[in-house]
Design an enzyme around this catalytic site. Structure first.
Site, PDB file in Angstrom:
ATOM      1  N   LYS A 112      29.663  35.620  35.603  1.00 20.63           N
ATOM      2  CA  LYS A 112      29.346  36.320  36.841  1.00 20.63           C
ATOM      3  C   LYS A 112      30.109  37.640  36.934  1.00 20.63           C
ATOM      4  O   LYS A 112      31.247  37.724  36.472  1.00 20.63           O
ATOM      5  CB  LYS A 112      29.803  35.402  37.984  1.00 20.63           C
ATOM      6  CG  LYS A 112      29.116  35.578  39.290  1.00 20.63           C
ATOM      7  CD  LYS A 112      29.574  34.520  40.278  1.00 20.63           C
ATOM      8  CE  LYS A 112      31.036  34.661  40.664  1.00 20.63           C
ATOM      9  NZ  LYS A 112      31.353  34.326  42.051  1.00 20.63           N
ATOM     10  N   LYS A 155      38.148  27.559  39.074  1.00 24.33           N
ATOM     11  CA  LYS A 155      39.345  28.343  39.395  1.00 24.33           C
ATOM     12  C   LYS A 155      40.606  27.670  38.894  1.00 24.33           C
ATOM     13  O   LYS A 155      41.613  28.336  38.626  1.00 24.33           O
ATOM     14  CB  LYS A 155      39.459  28.574  40.904  1.00 24.33           C
ATOM     15  CG  LYS A 155      38.627  29.746  41.367  1.00 24.33           C
ATOM     16  CD  LYS A 155      38.977  30.148  42.782  1.00 24.33           C
ATOM     17  CE  LYS A 155      38.111  31.319  43.217  1.00 24.33           C
ATOM     18  NZ  LYS A 155      37.980  31.420  44.651  1.00 24.33           N
ATOM     19  N   LYS A 199      35.300  40.174  40.851  1.00 27.76           N
ATOM     20  CA  LYS A 199      36.384  41.109  41.180  1.00 27.76           C
ATOM     21  C   LYS A 199      37.617  40.823  40.333  1.00 27.76           C
ATOM     22  O   LYS A 199      38.476  41.671  40.187  1.00 27.76           O
ATOM     23  CB  LYS A 199      36.718  41.008  42.661  1.00 27.76           C
ATOM     24  CG  LYS A 199      37.228  39.639  43.040  1.00 27.76           C
ATOM     25  CD  LYS A 199      37.385  39.458  44.512  1.00 27.76           C
ATOM     26  CE  LYS A 199      37.715  38.002  44.767  1.00 27.76           C
ATOM     27  NZ  LYS A 199      37.140  37.422  45.931  1.00 27.76           N
TER      28      LYS A 199
END
Ligand code: TRP
Length: 344
Positions: A207, A114, A210
């Site tokens: 992956k 992240k 969202k």
């Protein structure tokens, strides 16, 4: 001491629920309630580790709870609640912040991913401490089994490390308080089935997420039949026909992903799917997959919409779940306070 088998899992109310959330977590929640005592949480405190608009957080929290129920979780037989209603999550997370080591947190790949190439200095302290709160969620209920997607495996390992270090650091105190030496269980992740890691429909090395800017990369739980069919038709594939055996999926990321999704939705194995479709081209397979996805997801989406239309009833079952969760949580937390030496 043997721990009573107990399941805990949680989903964040941030962004829209997608096929990865459904196959990796929610669908499995439904299965595990048949055999276990289950606690299913909507982790609103995890959601605010990145900015959430308050109105949207309220909406998303109710929507995730509704989706659990629409997918088949029974909120009477199990506990369904939102995390922030049970303050002991925050309280135990603080204790765990003092058990976990900086080095452990620094090694979390989700944190590293992240913040890669970004300014980690500008991230919230909460995002860094996220896995410690997750350990608190699980261990507050002394949960023995946690159904999660493959990406959460490392967080479960951290949970085990925290449990072991707590049990070890406070061993003399546990003895003094007349408590079992293995106060917290060493929790097992439950990562099983053909689609433990649902990948992007556009780039199967990533992956399904969202936050992917490409809308077509993910199927949303609330997508209508048209959107689902379009996204599947446009999913990236390779030029080869489907293989007849699972071995043939090796090195074919897109094929592996789509076959895995098919198998999970139809509750069979990849091998069985390939027995049916091996040798065929992608056109026929994609049509069948789109029909299957619509057949499985549309009823859940419809029921979720029906439930969120009456927010009062969702709030009522979550308040009831939180009351039942609090009883277990306070039992653990009152012991933890004594173990660490807090007065009162
Ligand atoms: N980190 C999990 C995810 O993003 C959500 C989560 C929070 C969770 N607390 C949990 C999952 C406890 C299982 C158990 O999917």
């Amino acid at each position: 001491m043997a721990f009573t088998p107990r399941v805990f899992s949680g989903t964040q109310p941030s962004g829209d629920l997608h096929l990865g959330n459904y196959l990796g977590a929610i669908k499995r929640y439904v299965e595990m309630q048949k055999t276990h005592e289950c606690i299913y949480c909507v982790v609103d405190m995890h959601a605010i580790t990145v900015w959430q608009d308050p109105d949207n957080l309220r909406r998303a929290t109710r929507e995730v709870a509704a989706a659990y129920v629409a997918a088949g979780v029974d909120p009477k037989k199990n506990i369904v609640f939102n995390q922030s209603r049970v303050h002991q999550h925050a309280e135990l997370a603080w204790v765990f912040n003092c058990v976990a080591r900086m080095g452990w947190m620094n090694r979390m790949t989700q944190w590293k991913d992240k913040t890669a190439g970004k300014n980690a200095e500008a991230e919230s302290l909460g995002l860094f401490a996220y896995p410690s709160l997750m350990a608190a969620d699980i261990l507050l209920y002394k949960a023995t089994h946690v159904p999660v997607g493959d990406d959460q495996k490392q967080h479960l390992e951290l949970t085990r490390d925290i449990a072991a270090k707590f049990n070890n650091d406070y061993a003399p105190s546990l003895k003094e308080q007349g408590l079992d030496a293995d106060f917290f269980p060493i929790t097992a992740p439950v990562i099983a089935g053909p689609a433990t890691r649902v990948m992007s429909l556009k780039d199967a090395s990533k992956k399904m997420s969202k936050s992917d800017p490409a809308e077509g990369a993910r199927i949303l739980l609330m997508d209508d039949a048209d959107a689902i069919a379009k996204k599947i038709k446009r999913a990236t594939t390779d030029p080869e026909p489907l293989p007849s055996e699972e071995r043939g999926l090796e090195g074919r990321l897109e094929a592996n992903n789509l076959v895995g999704i098919f198998a999970a939705l139809s509750e069979t194995s990849k091998a069985a799917v390939l027995t049916q479709f091996g040798g065929q081209g992608w056109g026929a397979f994609k049509t069948a997959l789109a029909d299957l996805a619509v057949a499985k997801l549309a009823p859940i989406a419809a029921e979720t919409r029906h439930l969120v239309a009456d927010p009062g009833s969702i709030d009522a079952f979550m308040a009831d779940g939180a009351a039942r969760a609090s009883e277990i949580a306070e039992q653990t937390m009152s012991e933890v306070r004594r173990i660490v030496g807090f007065l009162g």
